[in-house]
Structures are given as structure tokens and as C-alpha cells.
Design a protein around this motif. Structure first.
Motif, PDB file in Angstrom:
ATOM      1  N   TRP A  22      53.883  37.265  30.800  1.00 16.53           N
ATOM      2  CA  TRP A  22      53.305  38.192  31.792  1.00 16.53           C
ATOM      3  C   TRP A  22      51.742  38.422  31.431  1.00 16.53           C
ATOM      4  N   PRO A  23      51.346  39.052  30.414  1.00 14.37           N
ATOM      5  CA  PRO A  23      49.995  39.189  29.945  1.00 14.37           C
ATOM      6  C   PRO A  23      49.101  37.755  29.954  1.00 14.37           C
ATOM      7  N   SER A  24      49.748  36.833  29.518  1.00 19.97           N
ATOM      8  CA  SER A  24      48.847  35.573  29.459  1.00 19.97           C
ATOM      9  C   SER A  24      48.641  35.130  30.775  1.00 19.97           C
ATOM     10  N   ILE A  25      49.741  35.466  31.764  1.00 21.72           N
ATOM     11  CA  ILE A  25      49.642  34.864  33.136  1.00 21.72           C
ATOM     12  C   ILE A  25      48.435  35.771  33.857  1.00 21.72           C
ATOM     13  N   GLN A  26      48.552  37.145  33.368  1.00 29.03           N
ATOM     14  CA  GLN A  26      47.382  37.774  33.899  1.00 29.03           C
ATOM     15  C   GLN A  26      45.979  37.750  33.423  1.00 29.03           C
ATOM     16  N   ARG A  27      45.914  37.192  32.079  1.00 31.27           N
ATOM     17  CA  ARG A  27      44.704  36.718  31.654  1.00 31.27           C
ATOM     18  C   ARG A  27      44.257  35.534  32.452  1.00 31.27           C
ATOM     19  N   CYS A  56      40.490  33.143  36.370  1.00 38.58           N
ATOM     20  CA  CYS A  56      40.302  31.699  37.015  1.00 38.58           C
ATOM     21  C   CYS A  56      39.213  32.036  38.029  1.00 38.58           C
ATOM     22  N   SER A  57      38.928  30.734  38.406  1.00 34.62           N
ATOM     23  CA  SER A  57      37.861  30.456  39.204  1.00 34.62           C
ATOM     24  C   SER A  57      38.034  30.928  40.986  1.00 34.62           C
ATOM     25  N   HIS A  58      39.541  31.286  41.029  1.00 31.78           N
ATOM     26  CA  HIS A  58      39.686  31.675  42.309  1.00 31.78           C
ATOM     27  C   HIS A  58      39.565  33.040  42.715  1.00 31.78           C
ATOM     28  N   ASN A  59      39.205  33.676  41.546  1.00 30.77           N
ATOM     29  CA  ASN A  59      38.861  35.382  41.765  1.00 30.77           C
ATOM     30  C   ASN A  59      37.521  35.333  41.181  1.00 30.77           C
ATOM     31  N   THR A  60      36.520  35.474  42.417  1.00 29.97           N
ATOM     32  CA  THR A  60      35.074  35.310  42.150  1.00 29.97           C
ATOM     33  C   THR A  60      34.328  36.630  42.524  1.00 29.97           C
ATOM     34  N   ASN A 106      23.891  42.578  51.906  1.00 30.91           N
ATOM     35  CA  ASN A 106      24.652  41.739  51.349  1.00 30.91           C
ATOM     36  C   ASN A 106      25.262  42.317  50.039  1.00 30.91           C
ATOM     37  N   PRO A 107      26.284  43.135  50.394  1.00 31.57           N
ATOM     38  CA  PRO A 107      26.903  44.239  49.194  1.00 31.57           C
ATOM     39  C   PRO A 107      27.878  43.375  48.639  1.00 31.57           C
ATOM     40  N   PRO A 108      28.043  43.641  47.238  1.00 30.55           N
ATOM     41  CA  PRO A 108      28.801  42.900  46.166  1.00 30.55           C
ATOM     42  C   PRO A 108      29.839  42.470  46.847  1.00 30.55           C
ATOM     43  N   HIS A 109      30.582  41.217  46.292  1.00 30.53           N
ATOM     44  CA  HIS A 109      31.888  40.909  47.245  1.00 30.53           C
ATOM     45  C   HIS A 109      32.796  40.102  46.145  1.00 30.53           C
ATOM     46  N   LEU A 110      34.003  40.663  46.081  1.00 36.54           N
ATOM     47  CA  LEU A 110      34.990  40.028  45.143  1.00 36.54           C
ATOM     48  C   LEU A 110      36.138  39.212  46.143  1.00 36.54           C
ATOM     49  N   HIS A 111      36.170  38.028  45.826  1.00 31.02           N
ATOM     50  CA  HIS A 111      37.283  37.297  46.556  1.00 31.02           C
ATOM     51  C   HIS A 111      38.587  37.034  45.638  1.00 31.02           C
ATOM     52  N   VAL A 112      39.646  37.363  46.163  1.00 28.75           N
ATOM     53  CA  VAL A 112      40.632  37.269  45.350  1.00 28.75           C
ATOM     54  C   VAL A 112      41.596  36.184  45.911  1.00 28.75           C
ATOM     55  N   GLY A 113      42.079  35.228  45.044  1.00 29.34           N
ATOM     56  CA  GLY A 113      42.630  34.053  45.586  1.00 29.34           C
ATOM     57  C   GLY A 113      43.839  33.518  44.755  1.00 29.34           C
ATOM     58  N   ALA A 114      43.930  34.505  43.619  1.00 30.92           N
ATOM     59  CA  ALA A 114      45.035  34.259  42.515  1.00 30.92           C
ATOM     60  C   ALA A 114      45.617  35.324  42.126  1.00 30.92           C
ATOM     61  N   TYR A 115      46.855  35.510  42.145  1.00 31.06           N
ATOM     62  CA  TYR A 115      47.842  36.482  41.805  1.00 31.06           C
ATOM     63  C   TYR A 115      48.829  36.484  40.775  1.00 31.06           C
ATOM     64  N   PRO A 116      49.132  37.315  39.965  1.00 29.21           N
ATOM     65  CA  PRO A 116      48.834  38.577  39.897  1.00 29.21           C
ATOM     66  C   PRO A 116      47.515  39.043  40.049  1.00 29.21           C
ATOM     67  N   TYR A 117      47.420  40.133  41.048  1.00 29.47           N
ATOM     68  CA  TYR A 117      45.743  40.528  41.205  1.00 29.47           C
ATOM     69  C   TYR A 117      45.051  40.840  39.885  1.00 29.47           C
ATOM     70  N   PRO A 118      43.821  40.332  39.798  1.00 23.93           N
ATOM     71  CA  PRO A 118      43.109  40.578  38.416  1.00 23.93           C
ATOM     72  C   PRO A 118      42.825  42.058  38.374  1.00 23.93           C
ATOM     73  N   ALA A 119      43.469  43.047  37.965  1.00 26.77           N
ATOM     74  CA  ALA A 119      43.344  44.185  37.758  1.00 26.77           C
ATOM     75  C   ALA A 119      41.758  44.774  37.121  1.00 26.77           C
ATOM     76  N   GLU A 120      41.898  43.952  35.955  1.00 30.14           N
ATOM     77  CA  GLU A 120      40.569  44.434  34.964  1.00 30.14           C
ATOM     78  C   GLU A 120      39.177  43.823  35.948  1.00 30.14           C
ATOM     79  N   ALA A 121      39.187  42.884  36.668  1.00 33.54           N
ATOM     80  CA  ALA A 121      38.276  42.264  37.402  1.00 33.54           C
ATOM     81  C   ALA A 121      37.881  43.131  38.630  1.00 33.54           C
ATOM     82  N   ILE A 122      38.912  43.731  39.202  1.00 32.11           N
ATOM     83  CA  ILE A 122      38.771  44.698  40.155  1.00 32.11           C
ATOM     84  C   ILE A 122      38.230  46.049  39.661  1.00 32.11           C
ATOM     85  N   ARG A 123      38.567  46.397  38.593  1.00 34.60           N
ATOM     86  CA  ARG A 123      38.086  47.723  38.057  1.00 34.60           C
ATOM     87  C   ARG A 123      36.695  47.654  37.773  1.00 34.60           C
TER      88      ARG A 123
END
Ligand code: SF4
Length: 537
Positions: A212-217, A222-226, A258-275
């Protein structure tokens, strides 16, 4: 490279073909049906890959598992509630070590255009612990479908592609690339990983958790979470998922910010990127199609001082689809000026059976037979005939899930209601009605099962049923229904008196009876004629 105009469903199908697909399996269900219809047409033209309709989503899923076991790439597709039917193999397939790339395309139906709920398959992917990719465009539907097979083989887990109705059923331009060859047949390197005996299953579950940790990495990077950085000094930001990204971007010009924008397209959701994204922001707006899945996760990730706005907080409607206008209102923009057409008073057009539909004739016979039984119950199922709940028929009292009419009728009869009739279509009966009928036969339940045999899967566009109509009576008899309480009728107005009389007689019988009412769907008759004309031209 070339450009094609494709439905979202077709983009997934072609992405899978170009990823080296060997076989695809499915049961029809709006809005996922066009994936397999495209593959069947593709096979007719190019000779492959294998593309087949199956008895139900569970059998489809299991057939696909066999392909993966043999080392080849496979796709199984279904609508969101179909995944409930396939839940057993779906959950367990996360534990085995997937061999050939295994992709499950699930089309959700937010707003319930043609479904009985709006469950969000991202939650199911999370529950099973599989990777989920969520396209926001037709191009992404194609690209993600291609990539999903590589990801599945890399992490040895099934990968879900989550679509929603508006993407599945709209067309867009897709740039397609060179097709990859199919995998050769190769048995799994660790065959024991496919044997989920408790001792193996415990090892496999632990192995999945260790992976799971490697899947989370992977999803963290990945480019789908930008992130689109936006205004440096903005104290608020926006997180979008799936199609909500488009609705947000459509309103950016009007927003004038134009506020900062995070788009999530790949899960498990990227917790670190969100943080990282949220740090320094006082407020985050979450726009997602479906459940408040990312919003909910955020509450365990970001500091409590950060205000989170979404479906759960009440800033976004809690149910139904999003669209650009709803997102516009959420962003605090004034409603768009739209062209008002005066004096156009269109009458409401509720859905109804086609004029002359055989189901209408069956419902007429049922209603006539039940006259004088004020406590009668008619349980029903999923198909065109569910419209029997509406005027002018008002003939049915339940529709819960595929096959539920049969078991519910047995329960209602055993609870003391009488008479009880279960109404189910031929395809739904073959999908999920035969197993509850076995219970009814064993108990000789005091009920009548009415199988509406229109010789097709009518509601999803007239696909062929898994077994032909001519075999239905023999199948029912083979399950154990007694011949003297098994009747085959023609669902036609000219037989209305006879059909009503047979029904009435069986309602008096305090045991199980089965009636098969046969007449072909008018739409498939029409289509058949059209095909003949086209063939002659
Ligand atoms: S499509 Fe066929 S089964 Fe469905 S309402 Fe029309 S005639 Fe009836």
C-alpha cells in the motif's frame, strides 16, 4: 497518432484495446453499456478482442479474473450498482496477486438518471483497497484506460476506472496512439496467491497492506493529481475531482480570481499532496461529483483551523449532479442571463412504456386478475416494466435491486400477505431471479412469479439475453417448478381474457406458480426490420 470523436465509454474501450486487451466481459447497464457495444463492433470489424455479454456482473468479473490468471489483459465493465452484484469477487480480487492487467470500468450515475441510487464507486475502491483512476475528459478516459493495465500489473491489483454519466455519454475528441500487442499466455508466478484459503488469504492481505505505501507513492506523484498554483497571496483554494474540474474552470474567467487549485484524478487520495496544498490556506472548497469522499478525507488531514467547504458542510448541494451553473452559484457568482422564451408552455412528459408494449398488456391482465383483492401485493424488478409503477398502470409496489422481486414476494407471502405476484423481465430473471426462485420452489411459497419475456434486454437498448426465450420454460421446469403450475402465455390484447383467467386461477393456488408472458419488444422488432432493409440496400 490520430484523432477520433468518441463517447467517454468508447474512449475507455479503445484505450483498453490499444493497451493490448485480450478479453472484455460485461452485463448491460446504463451508463456503461456502450463500452461493450463498442468492443463488440470492434471485434466484428477487426476480429478481436473477445467481447461478450454475460449473465450478470459477478460472472463477468470472474471470467475476467480467469483471463488475468492466464497472464493476459482484461476489462470488465458495469454500472455502479452492478458492482454490488460483483462485490464478492471484487473485494477478494484485491488480495490475489493480479497477473495480466485487470481493469474494472464502473460508470456511476450521480443524479440517478437511470438508476436506483447514486453510490460513489470511489468509496468501493477504497473499501476493497484497489487503485482508482477518475478521468475528467474523453482524452483522459482513453489515456487512463491504457495506463490502468500497466499500473495493475505493476502493483498486482485491479485498477478501477470511475466514469460518470456526463462523461460516459458525451462525445469528445481523443488523440489515440499506436496499439500495444497482447500479453502472451503466462500462468501466475505465485499460483498460491490465487488460492484464498485462510492461511494464504492472511498472507495475501498482509502483502497488500505492505504494498500500500508504494501504491500511495504512485498516486502522490502521478500526473493525474496536479496543482495549478494560481494567485500567490490567495488565502483560499479549490480541490476538484473528475468532471467537477471542468465545471470549475468554465467559471474561472467570471470569477476574476485564480486561487490555487488541486485536481485529484487518482486514488488512494494523495494525502501528502493535499496537506502541502492546504498549508497556509484558511479555506478550501471541494468540488466533486458523487459523495463528499475527498472532503470527508480532508477532515482527517488538514488542521482544524482550515475551513473545508463541500457537500458535507452544506456549501455544495448534498445530492445530485453538479453542473457549471451550480458551481457558479457555489463560487458566489450571479446566475447567468439566459434567453427567456415567453409563452412556451411545454406539457410534462413523464417516462412511459412505448405505445403497444407487451408489458402494458401483461399489466392489464395482472390488474384485472387482482380486482377484488384489496391486500394484493405486486413486487417488481428492474427493466422497462418498472414503469408499471406509474399511471395508467399503477400496477407494482416495489423495485429495489436486480432479482429482488422474487425473494421479496416469497417473504411478503410468508409474512401473511395474499395474493402476492412477483414481476420480473426475462433478462433480469436470468441475471438474478433464478437463485431466489430456488428458495421459492423449496418452500413451495404461496406466490405467483410472472416472467415478462420480451426476448431482449429492452431497457439498455435491446442486447441479446444470455439464453434465448425458447429455453426459458425448460429452464424454469429444470429448476423444479411443477408443470401443472407453469404456464406460457402470449402477452397480447387478443388474449387478455384468457391471460387474466389463468392468472386468477393461479392466485387462488396456495403454492408456487410461474407464468411466462411472451411477446417481443417492439423496439427490437423495429430494429430487426431496419437491419434487414439495410442489408438489402
Ligand atoms: S423498449 Fe420494448 S420493452 Fe421497453 S417499453 Fe418499449 S416496447 Fe416495451
Amino acid at each position: 497518432m490520430s484523432e477520433l470523436v468518441l463517447l467517454g465509454d468508447e474512449a475507455v474501450a479503445l484505450g483498453a484495446v490499444h493497451a493490448g486487451l485480450t478479453a472484455a466481459y460485461a452485463y448491460p447497464g446504463t451508463p456503461s453499456t456502450e463500452i461493450t457495444e463498442y468492443l463488440i463492433r470492434y471485434r466484428q470489424k477487426h476480429g478481436g478482442p473477445i467481447a461478450q455479454w454475460c449473465a450478470n456482473e459477478k460472472t463477468a468479473y470472474e471470467e475476467a479474473l480467469g483471463v488475468s490468471f492466464a497472464g493476459r489483459r482484461t476489462l470488465v465493465s458495469m454500472k455502479h450498482v452492478g458492482l454490488n452484484v460483483a462485490a464478492d469477487p471484487f473485494m477478494n480480487s484485491a488480495l490475489i496477486s493480479i497477473n495480466g492487467g485487470f481493469v474494472v470500468a464502473v460508470a456511476d450515475d450521480p443524479g440517478m438518471h437511470s438508476s436506483q441510487n447514486e453510490q460513489d464507486s470511489r468509496v468501493f475502491a477504497d473499501f476493497a483497497r484497489v487503485i482508482c483512476l477518475e478521468p475528467a475528459s474523453h482524452q483522459q478516459a482513453y489515456d487512463m484506460a491504457r495506463e490502468a493495465f500497466d499500473v495493475s500489473e505493476r502493483f498486482q491489483v485491479p485498477v478501477m476506472i470511475r466514469l460518470v454519466t456526463r462523461l460516459a455519454h458525451s462525445r469528445g475528441i481523443v488523440t489515440v496512439r499506436e496499439a500495444r500487442a497482447e500479453n502472451p499466455v503466462s500462468r501466475a508466478a505465485t499460483p498460491a496467491s490465487w488460492i484464498l484459503l485462510p492461511a494464504n488469504a492472511r498472507r495475501q492481505w498482509r502483502a497488500l497492506l505492505d504494498r500500500w505505501p508504494s501504491i500511495q507513492r504512485y498516486t502522490e506523484t502521478c500526473s493525474h493529481n496536479t496543482v495549478t498554483q494560481g494567485a500567490v497571496f490567495a488565502d483560499w483554494g479549490v480541490i476538484t475531482t473528475g468532471l467537477a474540474r471542468n465545471y470549475y474552470i468554465e467559471n474561472l474567467d467570471a470569477l476574476g480570481a485564480n486561487p490555487p487549485h488541486l485536481h485529484v484524478g487518482a486514488y488512494p487520495y494523495p494525502a501528502e499532496a493535499i496537506r502541502r496544498f492546504v498549508s497556509g490556506l484558511q479555506r478550501v472548497l471541494v468540488l466533486e461529483e458523487g459523495y463528499p469522499y475527498v472532503e470527508h478525507a480532508l477532515r482527517g488531514i488538514v488542521p482544524p483551523a482550515t475551513a473545508i467547504e463541500g457537500r458535507e458542510s452544506g456549501h455544495v448541494p448534498p445530492d445530485g449532479e453538479l453542473n457549471p451553473d451550480i458551481v457558479r452559484t457555489i463560487l458566489g457568482l450571479p446566475a447567468r442571463t439566459v434567453l427567456q422564451v415567453e409563452g412556451l408552455n411545454l406539457p410534462p412528459r413523464p417516462p412511459q412504456l412505448c405505445a403497444g408494449c407487451p408489458h402494458g398488456d401483461s399489466f392489464h391482465a395482472v390488474t384485472s386478475a387482482l380486482a377484488g383483492f384489496p391486500d394484493a401485493v405486486v413486487t417488481s424488478d428492474i427493466g422497462c416494466y418498472t414503469l408499471g409503477a406509474l399511471p395508467p398502470y399503477n400496477a407494482i409496489q416495489s423495485c429495489v435491486c436486480m432479482g429482488a422481486s422474487v425473494g421479496m414476494a416469497k417473504g411478503a407471502a410468508e409474512a401473511g400477505l395474499h395474493p402476492v405476484v412477483a414481476v420480473i423481465g426475462d433478462s433480469t430473471f436470468l441475471h438474478s431471479g433464478m437463485t431466489p426462485l430456488l428458495d421459492c420452489i423449496t418452500a413451495d411459497a404461496p406466490m405467483t412469479l410472472l416472467i415478462l419475456d420480451n426476448k431482449t434486454v429492452g431497457m439498455t437498448g435491446g442486447q441479446r439475453t444470455i439464453r434465448p426465450s425458447s429455453e426459458l420454460e425448460g429452464l424454469v421446469r429444470g429448476l423444479g417448478v411443477k408443470a401443472d403450475h407453469l404456464h406460457v402465455l402470449e402477452a397480447h390484447p387478443k388474449h387478455d381474457a384468457h391471460n387474466t383467467e389463468v392468472l386468477r386461477r393461479e392466485l387462488e393456488h396456495r403454492g408456487l406458480s410461474v407464468i411466462i408472458a411472451v411477446r417481443e419488444c417492439l423496439e427490437t422488432i423495429k430494429r430487426g426490420k431496419g437491419e434487414k432493409v439495410a442489408a438489402k440496400a
